[in-house]
Design a protein around this motif. Structure first.
Motif, PDB file in Angstrom:
ATOM      1  N   TRP A 163       1.812   4.953   6.530  1.00  0.00           N
ATOM      2  CA  TRP A 163       2.137   6.379   6.591  1.00  0.00           C
ATOM      3  C   TRP A 163       2.577   6.879   5.224  1.00  0.00           C
ATOM      4  N   GLY A 164       2.231   8.115   4.946  1.00  0.00           N
ATOM      5  CA  GLY A 164       2.770   8.772   3.776  1.00  0.00           C
ATOM      6  C   GLY A 164       4.169   9.287   4.046  1.00  0.00           C
ATOM      7  N   GLN A 165       4.769   9.868   3.015  1.00  0.00           N
ATOM      8  CA  GLN A 165       6.152  10.319   3.128  1.00  0.00           C
ATOM      9  C   GLN A 165       6.257  11.685   3.797  1.00  0.00           C
ATOM     10  N   GLY A 166       5.145  12.363   3.929  1.00  0.00           N
ATOM     11  CA  GLY A 166       5.134  13.681   4.565  1.00  0.00           C
ATOM     12  C   GLY A 166       5.192  14.801   3.536  1.00  0.00           C
ATOM     13  N   THR A 167       4.533  15.886   3.853  1.00  0.00           N
ATOM     14  CA  THR A 167       4.574  17.078   3.009  1.00  0.00           C
ATOM     15  C   THR A 167       4.819  18.297   3.902  1.00  0.00           C
ATOM     16  N   GLN A 168       5.734  19.145   3.476  1.00  0.00           N
ATOM     17  CA  GLN A 168       6.127  20.288   4.297  1.00  0.00           C
ATOM     18  C   GLN A 168       5.111  21.416   4.150  1.00  0.00           C
ATOM     19  N   VAL A 169       4.694  21.948   5.279  1.00  0.00           N
ATOM     20  CA  VAL A 169       3.866  23.151   5.327  1.00  0.00           C
ATOM     21  C   VAL A 169       4.648  24.205   6.085  1.00  0.00           C
ATOM     22  N   THR A 170       4.873  25.334   5.446  1.00  0.00           N
ATOM     23  CA  THR A 170       5.601  26.434   6.067  1.00  0.00           C
ATOM     24  C   THR A 170       4.730  27.681   6.038  1.00  0.00           C
ATOM     25  N   VAL A 171       4.497  28.237   7.215  1.00  0.00           N
ATOM     26  CA  VAL A 171       3.684  29.451   7.333  1.00  0.00           C
ATOM     27  C   VAL A 171       4.611  30.583   7.759  1.00  0.00           C
ATOM     28  N   SER A 172       4.831  31.498   6.843  1.00  0.00           N
ATOM     29  CA  SER A 172       5.789  32.567   7.104  1.00  0.00           C
ATOM     30  C   SER A 172       5.501  33.751   6.191  1.00  0.00           C
ATOM     31  N   SER A 173       5.782  34.935   6.710  1.00  0.00           N
ATOM     32  CA  SER A 173       5.646  36.135   5.887  1.00  0.00           C
ATOM     33  C   SER A 173       6.975  36.485   5.229  1.00  0.00           C
ATOM     34  N   VAL A 228       0.848  -1.187   0.000  1.00  0.00           N
ATOM     35  CA  VAL A 228       0.000   0.000   0.000  1.00  0.00           C
ATOM     36  C   VAL A 228       0.886   1.240   0.000  1.00  0.00           C
ATOM     37  N   GLN A 229       0.533   2.212  -0.808  1.00  0.00           N
ATOM     38  CA  GLN A 229       1.257   3.473  -0.844  1.00  0.00           C
ATOM     39  C   GLN A 229       0.294   4.622  -0.546  1.00  0.00           C
ATOM     40  N   LEU A 230       0.788   5.579   0.212  1.00  0.00           N
ATOM     41  CA  LEU A 230       0.056   6.813   0.478  1.00  0.00           C
ATOM     42  C   LEU A 230       0.869   7.951  -0.127  1.00  0.00           C
ATOM     43  N   VAL A 231       0.250   8.707  -1.005  1.00  0.00           N
ATOM     44  CA  VAL A 231       0.938   9.814  -1.671  1.00  0.00           C
ATOM     45  C   VAL A 231       0.246  11.112  -1.297  1.00  0.00           C
ATOM     46  N   GLU A 232       1.020  11.988  -0.663  1.00  0.00           N
ATOM     47  CA  GLU A 232       0.490  13.271  -0.203  1.00  0.00           C
ATOM     48  C   GLU A 232       0.842  14.370  -1.193  1.00  0.00           C
ATOM     49  N   SER A 233       0.029  15.402  -1.188  1.00  0.00           N
ATOM     50  CA  SER A 233       0.309  16.578  -2.005  1.00  0.00           C
ATOM     51  C   SER A 233      -0.376  17.784  -1.377  1.00  0.00           C
ATOM     52  N   GLY A 234       0.047  18.973  -1.818  1.00  0.00           N
ATOM     53  CA  GLY A 234      -0.629  20.190  -1.397  1.00  0.00           C
ATOM     54  C   GLY A 234       0.119  21.047  -0.407  1.00  0.00           C
ATOM     55  N   GLY A 235       1.261  20.585   0.078  1.00  0.00           N
ATOM     56  CA  GLY A 235       2.019  21.406   1.012  1.00  0.00           C
ATOM     57  C   GLY A 235       2.692  22.559   0.294  1.00  0.00           C
ATOM     58  N   GLY A 236       3.307  23.438   1.083  1.00  0.00           N
ATOM     59  CA  GLY A 236       4.009  24.560   0.496  1.00  0.00           C
ATOM     60  C   GLY A 236       4.191  25.688   1.467  1.00  0.00           C
ATOM     61  N   LEU A 237       4.530  26.842   0.921  1.00  0.00           N
ATOM     62  CA  LEU A 237       4.752  28.057   1.703  1.00  0.00           C
ATOM     63  C   LEU A 237       3.519  28.946   1.593  1.00  0.00           C
ATOM     64  N   VAL A 238       3.048  29.415   2.726  1.00  0.00           N
ATOM     65  CA  VAL A 238       1.874  30.282   2.742  1.00  0.00           C
ATOM     66  C   VAL A 238       2.070  31.345   3.808  1.00  0.00           C
ATOM     67  N   GLN A 239       1.480  32.494   3.585  1.00  0.00           N
ATOM     68  CA  GLN A 239       1.578  33.577   4.562  1.00  0.00           C
ATOM     69  C   GLN A 239       0.622  33.339   5.726  1.00  0.00           C
ATOM     70  N   PRO A 240       0.918  33.897   6.881  1.00  0.00           N
ATOM     71  CA  PRO A 240      -0.016  33.797   8.006  1.00  0.00           C
ATOM     72  C   PRO A 240      -1.405  34.282   7.619  1.00  0.00           C
ATOM     73  N   GLY A 241      -2.407  33.517   8.043  1.00  0.00           N
ATOM     74  CA  GLY A 241      -3.783  33.821   7.679  1.00  0.00           C
ATOM     75  C   GLY A 241      -4.237  33.163   6.401  1.00  0.00           C
ATOM     76  N   GLY A 242      -3.317  32.558   5.693  1.00  0.00           N
ATOM     77  CA  GLY A 242      -3.637  31.920   4.424  1.00  0.00           C
ATOM     78  C   GLY A 242      -4.196  30.523   4.590  1.00  0.00           C
ATOM     79  N   SER A 243      -4.419  29.870   3.445  1.00  0.00           N
ATOM     80  CA  SER A 243      -5.025  28.543   3.423  1.00  0.00           C
ATOM     81  C   SER A 243      -4.224  27.595   2.548  1.00  0.00           C
ATOM     82  N   LEU A 244      -4.316  26.329   2.895  1.00  0.00           N
ATOM     83  CA  LEU A 244      -3.762  25.251   2.078  1.00  0.00           C
ATOM     84  C   LEU A 244      -4.708  24.066   2.161  1.00  0.00           C
ATOM     85  N   ARG A 245      -4.686  23.248   1.116  1.00  0.00           N
ATOM     86  CA  ARG A 245      -5.458  22.014   1.129  1.00  0.00           C
ATOM     87  C   ARG A 245      -4.525  20.854   0.830  1.00  0.00           C
TER      88      ARG A 245
END
Length: 120
Positions: A110-120, A2-19
């Motif tokens: 478990w998936g491999q992980g996706t980085q979410v960074t919240v920064s201005s 079984v494989q779990l593939v994640e997507s949608g992470g990234g860099l976003v400003q405070p107050g922003g949204s990600l899916r």
């Protein structure tokens, strides 16, 4: 397997949204709970949210209505809509799925992980 593939992470400003999305594939009879966890540098991995095959959800207290977990059983996919993001939400986000195979054994993956960074 079984494989779990994640997507949608990234860099976003405070107050922003990600899916975030996580799709499971492989030898799957069904999937029980699917969830999201996160791990910030120097901290332990912690639960963010989990959803059962029947749609029941459970959230960490600190989510406080900012995040919404959902799943598409037909696609073996779980989503995490994250709104009002804060710098302290910065972490690697991991998908988890409890998979029931055709021999009816249940195994967490478990998936491999996706980085979410919240920064201005």
């Amino acid at each position: 397997q079984v494989q779990l593939v994640e997507s949608g992470g990234g860099l976003v400003q405070p107050g922003g949204s990600l899916r975030l999305s996580c799709a499971a594939s492989g030898t799957i009879f069904s999937i029980d709970a699917m969830g999201w966890y996160r791990q910030a540098p120097g901290k332990q991995r912690e639960l963010v949210a989990v959803v059962t095959s029947g749609g029941r959800t459970n959230y960490a207290d600190w989510v406080k209505g900012r995040f919404t977990i959902s799943r598409d059983n037909a696609k073996n996919t779980v989503y995490l809509q994250m709104n009002s993001l804060k710098p302290e939400d910065t972490a690697v986000y991991y998908c988890n799925a409890v998979v029931r195979k055709f021999d009816f054994t249940r195994t967490p993956y478990w998936g491999q992980g996706t980085q979410v960074t919240v920064s201005s």
